[in-house]
Design an enzyme around this catalytic site. Sequence first.
Site, short mmCIF file in Angstrom:
data_model
loop_
_atom_site.label_atom_id
_atom_site.label_comp_id
_atom_site.label_asym_id
_atom_site.label_seq_id
_atom_site.Cartn_x
_atom_site.Cartn_y
_atom_site.Cartn_z
CE1 TYR A 276 -4.38 34.48 47.01
CE2 TYR A 276 -5.95 35.85 48.21
CZ TYR A 276 -5.03 34.81 48.19
OH TYR A 276 -4.77 34.11 49.33
CE LYS B 134 28.64 38.12 42.60
NZ LYS B 134 29.70 38.09 41.59
CG ASP C 166 30.81 34.89 47.15
OD1 ASP C 166 31.38 34.66 46.06
OD2 ASP C 166 30.66 36.03 47.60
CB ALA D 297 44.41 25.34 44.95
CB ALA E 180 35.29 28.03 43.98
CG ASN F 291 34.01 41.18 39.02
OD1 ASN F 291 32.97 40.54 38.96
ND2 ASN F 291 34.46 41.71 40.14
N1 LIG Z 1 37.45 38.71 40.05
C1 LIG Z 1 36.49 37.80 40.11
O1 LIG Z 1 35.60 37.78 39.25
C2 LIG Z 1 36.47 36.78 41.18
C3 LIG Z 1 37.37 36.80 42.20
N2 LIG Z 1 37.35 35.83 43.16
C4 LIG Z 1 38.30 35.96 44.25
O2 LIG Z 1 39.07 34.78 44.36
C5 LIG Z 1 39.36 34.52 45.71
C6 LIG Z 1 39.00 33.06 46.04
O3 LIG Z 1 37.63 32.84 45.89
P1 LIG Z 1 37.04 31.35 45.83
O4 LIG Z 1 37.79 30.53 44.86
O5 LIG Z 1 35.58 31.51 45.66
O6 LIG Z 1 37.34 30.84 47.33
P2 LIG Z 1 37.77 29.41 47.88
O7 LIG Z 1 37.55 29.48 49.35
O8 LIG Z 1 37.12 28.33 47.12
O9 LIG Z 1 39.34 29.32 47.59
C7 LIG Z 1 40.28 30.13 48.21
C8 LIG Z 1 41.64 29.66 47.83
O10 LIG Z 1 42.59 30.64 48.20
C9 LIG Z 1 43.67 29.99 48.78
N3 LIG Z 1 44.40 30.84 49.72
C10 LIG Z 1 43.91 31.57 50.74
N4 LIG Z 1 44.91 32.15 51.39
C11 LIG Z 1 46.05 31.77 50.78
C12 LIG Z 1 47.43 32.03 50.98
N5 LIG Z 1 47.83 32.79 51.99
N6 LIG Z 1 48.33 31.48 50.14
C13 LIG Z 1 47.92 30.69 49.12
N7 LIG Z 1 46.63 30.40 48.88
C14 LIG Z 1 45.72 30.94 49.70
C15 LIG Z 1 43.08 28.81 49.52
O11 LIG Z 1 44.12 27.87 49.77
P3 LIG Z 1 43.87 26.46 50.53
O12 LIG Z 1 43.22 25.60 49.48
O13 LIG Z 1 45.22 26.01 50.91
O14 LIG Z 1 42.95 26.75 51.68
C16 LIG Z 1 42.03 28.36 48.53
O15 LIG Z 1 42.56 27.45 47.61
C17 LIG Z 1 38.58 35.56 46.53
O16 LIG Z 1 39.45 36.60 46.87
C18 LIG Z 1 37.55 36.09 45.57
O17 LIG Z 1 37.21 37.43 45.80
C19 LIG Z 1 36.45 34.80 43.14
C20 LIG Z 1 35.52 34.74 42.14
C21 LIG Z 1 35.43 35.76 41.12
C1 LIG Z 2 33.45 38.69 42.09
C2 LIG Z 2 33.14 37.57 42.95
O1 LIG Z 2 32.18 36.85 42.70
C3 LIG Z 2 33.98 37.28 44.08
O2 LIG Z 2 34.99 37.97 44.29
O3 LIG Z 2 33.66 36.33 44.81
MG LIG Z 3 31.71 35.45 44.24
#
Ligand SMILES: NC(=O)C1=CN([C@@H]2O[C@H](COP(=O)(O)OP(=O)(O)OC[C@H]3O[C@@H](n4cnc5c(N)ncnc54)[C@H](OP(=O)(O)O)[C@@H]3O)[C@@H](O)[C@H]2O)C=CC1
Ligand SMILES: CC(=O)C(=O)O
Ligand SMILES: [Mg+2]
Length: 420
Positions: free
Chosen positions: A39, A94, A137, A195, A197, A317
Amino acid sequence: MSEDFKQAALDYHEFPKPGKISIELTTPAQTSRDLSLAYSPGVAEPVKAIAADPENAYRYTAKGNLVAVITDGTAILGLGNLGPLASKPVMEGKSLLFKRFAGVDSIDIEVESESPQAFIDTVRRIANTFGGINLEDIKAPECFEIERTLIEQCDIPVFHDDQHGTAIVTVAGAMNALEIVGKKIEDAKMCVLGAGAAAISCSKLMILAGMKPENIFMCDRNGVIHSGRTDLNQYKAGFAVETDKRTVDDALEGADIFLGLSGPNMVTGEQIKAMAKDPIIFACANPVPEIMPEIVSEVRPDAIMATGRSDYPNQVNNVLGFPFIFRGALDVRAKRINEEMKLAAAKALAGLAKEPVAQEVLDAYGLESLEFGREYIIPKAVDTRLLGVVSSAVAKAAVDTGVASKPYPANYPLKTLADI
Ligand SMILES: NC(=O)C1=CN([C@@H]2O[C@H](COP(=O)(O)OP(=O)(O)OC[C@H]3O[C@@H](n4cnc5c(N)ncnc54)[C@H](OP(=O)(O)O)[C@@H]3O)[C@@H](O)[C@H]2O)C=CC1
Ligand SMILES: CC(=O)C(=O)O
Ligand SMILES: [Mg+2]
């Protein structure tokens, strides 16, 4: 989840101290001399050195091995928009994984922001502190512009884990699963549920790995994303296909791959019956997948099944990606994480699954044996070889593509965390 398990999860987070991470000192701080060096007055010397040359921050501070895990809490796993504070256990998680698997120090930052621009401004203003930024997220479509702008404005790697970490691991798992069932990625048809991230980024990397865009049927809440739809944002529009398919059932019919990145229990056993022979089912929503493995094995015993969870075989994952990708990027001081680095990581992961599995991995999962095949398409998270194999592939690709500021490290491939 049983009530016992839920309580165990709460206890895990509460004891022995609240939370999962803490900060440790790396230098002595016992004596008057120690304090004079750490320091005032000693600290003035590195301050002046950094003011004279910002590169010295990597020499005299923790910056070079420090990654921020930053979120706005708008897409916490598959739990949705529960706000920044509620996301803190995931972000601390994380950080735990960064340290445990790749020796990367990391701190979670949960940002209360009224707009994507406010979030971008906050991150940009604190970026100097870190060697890298792991965005986590943040929901689509905002995440795309947030990441693009921050990559442009920061001179350290900025990486949205839900997009690219997930894509790297998904492509690795899918390449291996297709090989096992004897199908080619160029011929494979894929139904993507979600559809956002993760879904958009995974689909892009699948195309880079050889899948035909016209063979991807992506679905959001309104069904198949097709060229007749007028309600699509620019990111979804990139996946609009010329097709008569309209529903998830239509998209599943004859599909070789189902990639779920949406939410819990979105598809039924009845729906997946219509998939092609030897279907590959990646139900990756966390913590509850789009369909549980027990249901799949009942209706489609010919399926290769993966989830995002640690308690079933084939964990697709992003934990298999982000710790090692940042390790490699930090060690060559890459300015960014490009497509070549992502594909190199995916190929390294896919290759490692074909190697014999170490006894310590079998012990950690309570298994007698494990070999490349339907129940083992992707390495286990505790496989210590991930550190060497993935980080060196990433570092090499960074050097080869000119985004590294330092040469390929002399101590690579890393064997253990002690090598860092
Ligand atoms: N295994 C892994 O490593 C990972 C898993 N994930 C999982 O993926 C999922 C999405 O995460 P993320 O992409 O960050 O989130 P986002 O919020 O960016 O996207 C969520 C998507 O899910 C769609 N969705 C939600 N409900 C429904 C439904 N009833 N029917 C059809 N589509 C639906 C949404 O549709 P709309 O566009 O119409 O709103 C949207 O496009 C989470 O469950 C997360 O845990 C994410 C990252 C890593
Ligand atoms: C694993 C992860 O990052 C998620 O489900 O959002
Ligand atoms: Mg995540």
